[in-house]
Design an enzyme around this catalytic site. Structure first.
Site, short mmCIF file in Angstrom:
data_model
loop_
_atom_site.label_atom_id
_atom_site.label_comp_id
_atom_site.label_asym_id
_atom_site.label_seq_id
_atom_site.Cartn_x
_atom_site.Cartn_y
_atom_site.Cartn_z
N ARG A 251 0.71 -1.14 -0.13
CA ARG A 251 -0.15 -0.29 0.03
C ARG A 251 0.89 1.28 -0.05
NH1 ARG A 251 -4.95 0.93 -1.56
NH2 ARG A 251 -5.53 -0.88 -0.51
N ARG B 285 1.32 -6.26 -10.70
CA ARG B 285 1.58 -5.62 -9.34
C ARG B 285 1.93 -6.70 -8.27
NH1 ARG B 285 -2.71 -3.88 -6.15
NH2 ARG B 285 -4.59 -4.97 -6.53
N HIS C 217 0.38 4.50 -10.64
CA HIS C 217 -0.43 4.54 -9.64
C HIS C 217 0.37 5.39 -8.24
CE1 HIS C 217 -3.68 4.23 -6.27
NE2 HIS C 217 -4.29 3.33 -7.35
N ASP D 22 -12.07 10.72 -5.98
CA ASP D 22 -11.80 9.49 -6.90
C ASP D 22 -12.18 9.87 -8.19
OD1 ASP D 22 -10.90 7.31 -8.07
OD2 ASP D 22 -11.97 6.06 -6.60
N GLU E 295 -2.14 9.88 -10.44
CA GLU E 295 -1.62 8.95 -11.20
C GLU E 295 -1.57 9.33 -12.42
OE1 GLU E 295 -4.55 5.81 -9.91
OE2 GLU E 295 -4.64 6.82 -8.22
#
Length: 298
Positions: free
Chosen positions: A75, A99, A168, A212, A271
């Site tokens: 994270r 990832r 990201h 978001d 991002e």
């Protein structure tokens, strides 16, 4: 495929500059101590975890509750989302499959811009079960006064394929309520918090709740203006026609086991991506380059 830290150090270490350590069982991490910056990069996921220019505070954010284990993303830092961004089809992992997989270390060295690392991954039976295409993917990281990350998608099959992707990036902020993002004025965006309703940004992006958004048709440099830390972070890009801005705020944060309470106040994702309607089709034998360049000023 696991590779021992000892073997990696034997082949790729640079004395007093670059070495490999274990952050957890089976999770080798590259530690860089260059003349202009320090950095850490996980080989799993080719995930940049830290970058700190000399004389500056850390620029990237990683949760205090982050988990370092094989097959699980960390994270924070810069997860690589590929070959899709966001939720996958039913039964497929969000943000693609690279990832959480181990990459190959292909090259390390130094140049005028800083210390560089080249990591790569290709298709195999497991990836083809999720996404039936032949590919070679590379991430080239240069850590110096400027951080450059270049994600290169090579199409090694006989037909075109279409991707979305992202670097990201989680940035460290002094206080999200005193932070704004410049560079997106008059840009249309899809608001995930409002069921992907479309709106237009007016002025700087500011934060007072969950955010978001996918900003569309933008190649602009973004500037994170951090009043608390009295600095500006500049995020320039190429090969990207969309930008995502994300902060989970209080309620969404509670759903992440690998994020400590209240940490949303000290982080912000800006991002560099090709997301939503911003898809990229790569012809056979051709490549796509997604590049993010990060620098710090006052």
């Amino acid at each position: 495929m696991s590779v021992s830290v000892a073997a990696l150090n034997q082949q790729f270490a640079i004395p007093n500059v670059l070495k490999f350590v274990e952050a957890g069982a089976g999770v080798p991490v590259i530690e860089i101590t260059g003349a202009d910056a320090s950095a850490r990069i996980a080989v799993q996921g080719a995930q940049v975890l830290e970058w700190q220019p000399v004389g500056q505070q850390p620029v990237l954010w990683v949760s205090r509750a982050a988990i370092y284990q094989a097959g699980k993303g960390v994270r924070g830092g810069v997860p690589v989302c590929w070959p899709w961004f966001g939720a996958g089809e039913a039964g497929k992992p969000a943000h693609g499959f690279v990832r959480t997989r181990m990459w190959q270390v292909r090259e390390t060295g130094q140049n005028a811009q800083g210390v560089f690392v080249k990591l790569g991954i290709g298709d195999d039976a497991e990836t083809r079960s999720l996404w039936d295409h032949a590919f070679d993917l590379e991430l080239i990281v240069v850590a110096g006064k400027i951080l450059t990350m270049e994600l290169v998608t090579h199409n090694t099959c006989v037909e075109p394929f279409t991707i979305t992707d992202a670097l990201h990036t989680y940035f460290r902020t002094g206080d999200i309520t005193k932070t704004e993002v410049l560079g997106l004025d008059n840009t249309s965006y899809l608001d995930k918090v409002l069921d992907f309703g479309q709106a237009t940004q007016h002025g700087a992006v500011t934060f007072s709740g969950e955010t978001d958004r996918v900003y569309l048709d933008t190649q602009a440099e973004c500037v994170i203006n951090d009043a608390e830390l009295k600095r500006r972070i500049y995020v320039a890009k190429s090969g990207s026609d969309s930008t995502v801005v994300w902060n989970p705020w209080t309620e969404k944060e509670k759903g992440f086991a690998d994020m400590a309470a209240g940490e949303y106040r000290g982080m912000l994702c800006v991002e560099t991506c090709n997301a939503a309607t911003d898809t990229v089709t790569v012809a056979p034998g051709q490549s796509h380059h997604l590049v993010a360049t990060v620098s710090v000023g006052e």
